[in-house]
Design a protein around this motif. Structure first.
Motif, PDB file in Angstrom:
ATOM      1  N   UNK A 331       0.862  -1.210   0.007  1.00  0.00           N
ATOM      2  CA  UNK A 331      -0.063   0.024  -0.049  1.00  0.00           C
ATOM      3  C   UNK A 331       0.977   1.317   0.140  1.00  0.00           C
ATOM      4  N   UNK A 332       1.967   1.249   0.802  1.00  0.00           N
ATOM      5  CA  UNK A 332       2.770   2.433   0.691  1.00  0.00           C
ATOM      6  C   UNK A 332       3.553   2.707  -0.810  1.00  0.00           C
ATOM      7  N   UNK A 333       3.888   1.585  -1.548  1.00  0.00           N
ATOM      8  CA  UNK A 333       4.310   1.609  -2.847  1.00  0.00           C
ATOM      9  C   UNK A 333       3.053   2.196  -3.796  1.00  0.00           C
ATOM     10  N   UNK A 334       2.088   1.548  -3.434  1.00  0.00           N
ATOM     11  CA  UNK A 334       0.952   1.837  -4.368  1.00  0.00           C
ATOM     12  C   UNK A 334       0.548   3.339  -4.236  1.00  0.00           C
ATOM     13  N   UNK A 335       0.693   3.970  -3.015  1.00  0.00           N
ATOM     14  CA  UNK A 335       0.187   5.394  -2.775  1.00  0.00           C
ATOM     15  C   UNK A 335       1.217   6.355  -3.509  1.00  0.00           C
ATOM     16  N   UNK A 336       2.457   5.857  -3.873  1.00  0.00           N
ATOM     17  CA  UNK A 336       3.395   6.497  -4.832  1.00  0.00           C
ATOM     18  C   UNK A 336       3.207   6.467  -6.300  1.00  0.00           C
ATOM     19  N   UNK A 340      -1.871  -0.895  -9.630  1.00  0.00           N
ATOM     20  CA  UNK A 340      -1.913  -1.784  -8.820  1.00  0.00           C
ATOM     21  C   UNK A 340      -1.134  -3.214  -9.278  1.00  0.00           C
ATOM     22  N   UNK A 341      -1.474  -3.497 -10.587  1.00  0.00           N
ATOM     23  CA  UNK A 341      -0.959  -4.768 -11.115  1.00  0.00           C
ATOM     24  C   UNK A 341       0.696  -4.458 -11.063  1.00  0.00           C
ATOM     25  N   UNK A 342       1.004  -3.765 -11.652  1.00  0.00           N
ATOM     26  CA  UNK A 342       2.588  -3.410 -11.741  1.00  0.00           C
ATOM     27  C   UNK A 342       3.097  -3.545 -10.311  1.00  0.00           C
ATOM     28  N   UNK A 343       2.594  -2.905  -9.334  1.00  0.00           N
ATOM     29  CA  UNK A 343       3.352  -2.689  -7.942  1.00  0.00           C
ATOM     30  C   UNK A 343       3.105  -4.178  -7.554  1.00  0.00           C
ATOM     31  N   UNK A 344       1.793  -4.783  -7.515  1.00  0.00           N
ATOM     32  CA  UNK A 344       1.788  -6.164  -6.972  1.00  0.00           C
ATOM     33  C   UNK A 344       2.759  -7.205  -7.758  1.00  0.00           C
ATOM     34  N   UNK A 345       2.752  -7.176  -9.010  1.00  0.00           N
ATOM     35  CA  UNK A 345       3.789  -8.029  -9.386  1.00  0.00           C
ATOM     36  C   UNK A 345       5.112  -8.002  -9.106  1.00  0.00           C
ATOM     37  N   UNK A 346       5.593  -6.658  -8.849  1.00  0.00           N
ATOM     38  CA  UNK A 346       7.232  -6.329  -8.469  1.00  0.00           C
ATOM     39  C   UNK A 346       7.347  -6.961  -6.771  1.00  0.00           C
ATOM     40  N   UNK A 347       6.051  -6.698  -6.118  1.00  0.00           N
ATOM     41  CA  UNK A 347       5.983  -6.900  -4.705  1.00  0.00           C
ATOM     42  C   UNK A 347       6.014  -8.473  -4.576  1.00  0.00           C
ATOM     43  N   UNK A 366      15.947  -4.391   2.180  1.00  0.00           N
ATOM     44  CA  UNK A 366      16.919  -3.310   1.820  1.00  0.00           C
ATOM     45  C   UNK A 366      16.412  -2.195   0.601  1.00  0.00           C
ATOM     46  N   UNK A 367      15.400  -2.649  -0.050  1.00  0.00           N
ATOM     47  CA  UNK A 367      14.463  -1.765  -0.964  1.00  0.00           C
ATOM     48  C   UNK A 367      13.442  -1.350  -0.261  1.00  0.00           C
ATOM     49  N   UNK A 368      13.112   0.143   0.112  1.00  0.00           N
ATOM     50  CA  UNK A 368      11.902   0.612   0.856  1.00  0.00           C
ATOM     51  C   UNK A 368      10.834   0.521  -0.209  1.00  0.00           C
ATOM     52  N   UNK A 369       9.687   0.611   0.095  1.00  0.00           N
ATOM     53  CA  UNK A 369       8.440   0.681  -0.845  1.00  0.00           C
ATOM     54  C   UNK A 369       8.410   2.228  -1.720  1.00  0.00           C
ATOM     55  N   UNK A 370       9.030   2.958  -1.052  1.00  0.00           N
ATOM     56  CA  UNK A 370       9.461   4.271  -1.775  1.00  0.00           C
ATOM     57  C   UNK A 370      10.236   4.009  -3.132  1.00  0.00           C
ATOM     58  N   UNK A 371      11.439   3.578  -2.510  1.00  0.00           N
ATOM     59  CA  UNK A 371      12.238   3.225  -3.829  1.00  0.00           C
ATOM     60  C   UNK A 371      11.876   2.296  -4.749  1.00  0.00           C
ATOM     61  N   UNK A 372      10.966   1.452  -4.515  1.00  0.00           N
ATOM     62  CA  UNK A 372      10.476   0.489  -5.563  1.00  0.00           C
ATOM     63  C   UNK A 372       9.694   1.278  -6.277  1.00  0.00           C
ATOM     64  N   UNK A 373       8.873   2.189  -5.770  1.00  0.00           N
ATOM     65  CA  UNK A 373       7.873   3.145  -6.404  1.00  0.00           C
ATOM     66  C   UNK A 373       8.532   4.008  -7.658  1.00  0.00           C
ATOM     67  N   UNK A 374       9.673   4.401  -6.738  1.00  0.00           N
ATOM     68  CA  UNK A 374      10.564   5.284  -7.968  1.00  0.00           C
ATOM     69  C   UNK A 374      10.922   4.442  -9.024  1.00  0.00           C
ATOM     70  N   UNK A 375      11.414   3.265  -8.898  1.00  0.00           N
ATOM     71  CA  UNK A 375      11.885   2.273  -9.823  1.00  0.00           C
ATOM     72  C   UNK A 375      10.631   1.984 -10.832  1.00  0.00           C
ATOM     73  N   UNK A 376       9.462   1.736 -10.351  1.00  0.00           N
ATOM     74  CA  UNK A 376       8.458   1.365 -11.234  1.00  0.00           C
ATOM     75  C   UNK A 376       7.820   2.533 -11.931  1.00  0.00           C
ATOM     76  N   UNK A 377       8.238   3.792 -11.586  1.00  0.00           N
ATOM     77  CA  UNK A 377       7.840   5.086 -12.226  1.00  0.00           C
ATOM     78  C   UNK A 377       8.739   5.125 -13.435  1.00  0.00           C
ATOM     79  N   UNK A 378      10.022   4.667 -13.441  1.00  0.00           N
ATOM     80  CA  UNK A 378      10.755   4.771 -14.578  1.00  0.00           C
ATOM     81  C   UNK A 378      10.702   3.787 -15.514  1.00  0.00           C
TER      82      UNK A 378
END
Ligand code: ADP
Ligand code: MG
Ligand code: ZN
Length: 476
Positions: A331-336, A340-347, A366-378
């Protein structure tokens, strides 16, 4: 012969309070023996127990999360028995008036079907101490640090019909007590433990068969193994025309079998009576309402919402809600980044693989939800491809660097600039005239060949969508 299996579980959960249930001693695990004791938890004569309000609150929380009725006027009772690790000579527990009763949980089975399992009651009680049997000398030592630790006992109805159902029920209890934050759920340390009552009967029989109670089940796997082993043991006895003896059995995980521990006491052997040292627990509506408000969204509701609102599959929703930490991460990743599907798959794929490989908890990832969200935005904005994102993710896990920095340093950014890619497309087409002719003559499979050549020339950095579009235009 075939039998119907009947299972009821008794689950003890250690409440996550800082202090014991009837005194101020610490409940911290692993301290020097007997260093966390006082006259109350040592059972000295003349002391008076005082109930820990937090423990009561936690018991109520557990009850509410399991759909129980809360008894606004409940009581402690004495359960009398002698044991070296029980200094008072009785356990303070609840008997006819437990804090919660008549609840249920809906479990999901392997085939996706749901089943409702009744919860008879939840009562509060204190834990006993621990006897340590010296393997080298004929002596036993008693450690009373654990004596007085607050527990709830969750008693299920005999509603389960297989080891799988019992495992699913236990997993759900485990998830729930952690969601509402009343127990750490650590089964290895014994914070959450389960006794399994098992009996068999002929299909269609109206009465239950004689049950045995299996103790010492300290993992989901052992619960399921022990039940299967007990079903087989009882079936063999019944097949031979024998009778099941009502008894308590001890599971030996190393040998994968159980041994008889003692014949089972009936309730009246304990001479239960209301504890005269403790006042009844009267819960008022305001307090109950406040506790209700503090309960977070529970796994079933979350699962439902992930499917209906976020469009995730039932399986994905089940995985993501299996623990509160995982759901929180998601949910923290999704907030950024609201994909949903992209985030779900990566998580579920990359993050869980990382967690499992390093054997750490989600909160220590070692990878925070915020950093993962940054990566997925790329990925989402075509700066890097999904394949490259995997490489970047691995680097993030190792170096702790931000995805943007890694992409910059390694020059991984995807090329989406049409003119830049067009020059390369033209070059590749010029270098392969016979393939171009063959393509135009109908060998459309050669598209893959061209894409491959261009990707190689750009070290995989060309945006595939742009490459495909340019090729389609030029090969018309
Ligand atoms: P205790 O074991 O302390 O005497 P209960 O009589 O309340 O307590 O029953 C304990 C558990 O045994 C409950 O979870 C109940 O569902 C289960 N149970 C009762 N009868 C049977 C049976 N015949 N077969 C399997 N489980 C049973
Ligand atoms: Mg029992
Ligand atoms: Zn104490």
């Amino acid at each position: 012969m075939t039998y119907e299996v009947v299972i009821g579980l008794e689950i003890h959960a250690q409440l996550k309070t800082d202090t014991k249930i009837f005194c101020g001693c610490s409940t911290r695990f692993g301290a020097a023996p007997n260093s966390q004791t006082c006259p109350v938890c040592l059972g000295m004569p003349g002391v008076l127990p005082v109930v820990n309000k937090k423990a009561v609150e936690y018991a109520i929380k557990a009850g509410l999360s399991m759909n129980c009725d809360i008894l606004m006027d409940n009581r402690f009772a004495r359960k009398n028995y002698f044991y070296p690790d029980l200094p008072m000579g009785y356990q303070i527990t609840q008997f006819d008036l437990p804090i919660a009763q008549k609840g249920y949980l809906d479990i999901t089975l392997g085939n996706g079907s749901k089943k409702r399992i009744g919860i008879t009651r939840i009562h509060m009680e204190n834990d006993a101490g621990k006897s340590n049997h010296d393997p080298h000398r004929p002596i036993s030592l008693v450690d009373l640090n654990r004596a007085g630790t607050p527990l709830i006992e969750i008693v299920s109805e005999p509603d389960m019909r297989s080891a799988e159902e019992a495992g699913a029920f236990m997993r759900q209890i485990h998830a729930l007590v952690r969601y509402v934050g009343v127990c750490d759920g650590n089964m290895e340390e014994g914070s959450l433990r389960c006794d399994a009552n098992v009996s068999l009967r002929r299909p269609g029989a109206s009465q239950f068969g004689t049950r045995t109670e299996m103790k010492n089940l300290n993992s989901f796997r052992n619960i399921e193994r022990a039940i299967v082993s007990e079903i087989n043991r009882q079936a063999d006895i019944l097949d031979d025309g024998g009778a099941i003896v009502q008894e308590t059995r001890l599971w030996n995980a190393d040998e994968g079998k159980s041994v008889s521990m003692r014949s089972k006491e009936d309730a009246h052997d304990y001479r239960y009576f209301p504890d005269p040292d403790l006042l009844p627990i009267i819960i008022d509506e305001v307090w109950l309402a406040r506790i209700k408000d503090s309960i977070p969204e529970l796994p079933e509701a979350k699962k439902e919402r992930y499917s209906s609102e976020l469009g995730l599959s039932a399986e994905d929703a089940a995985v993501l809600t299996s623990s509160i930490e995982l759901a929180r991460y998601f949910e923290r990743c999704l907030a950024m980044i609201n994909k949903p599907k992209l985030v779900a798959n990566w998580v579920m794929v990359s993050l869980l693989a990382l967690i499992n490989a390093q054997n750490i908890s989600i909160d220590d990832a070692p990878v925070s939800p915020e950093s993962l969200a940054e990566l997925l935005a790329l990925v989402d904005t075509d700066v890097i491809s999904g394949t490259m994102a995997k490489t970047v993710f691995e680097d993030m896990a190792k170096s702790g660097k931000s995805p943007k920095l890694i992409v910059e340093e390694k020059g991984l950014a995807q090329v989406s600039d049409t003119s830049e890619i067009e020059a390369i497309v033209d070059r590749i087409l010029n270098e392969n005239p016979s393939e171009v002719d063959a393509f135009k003559g109908g060998k459309t499979k050669l598209m893959g060949f061209f894409v491959g050549q261009i990707m190689r020339a750009t070290q995989g950095k060309a945006n595939p969508a742009v490459v495909n579009q340019l090729l389609a235009d030029k090969l018309k």
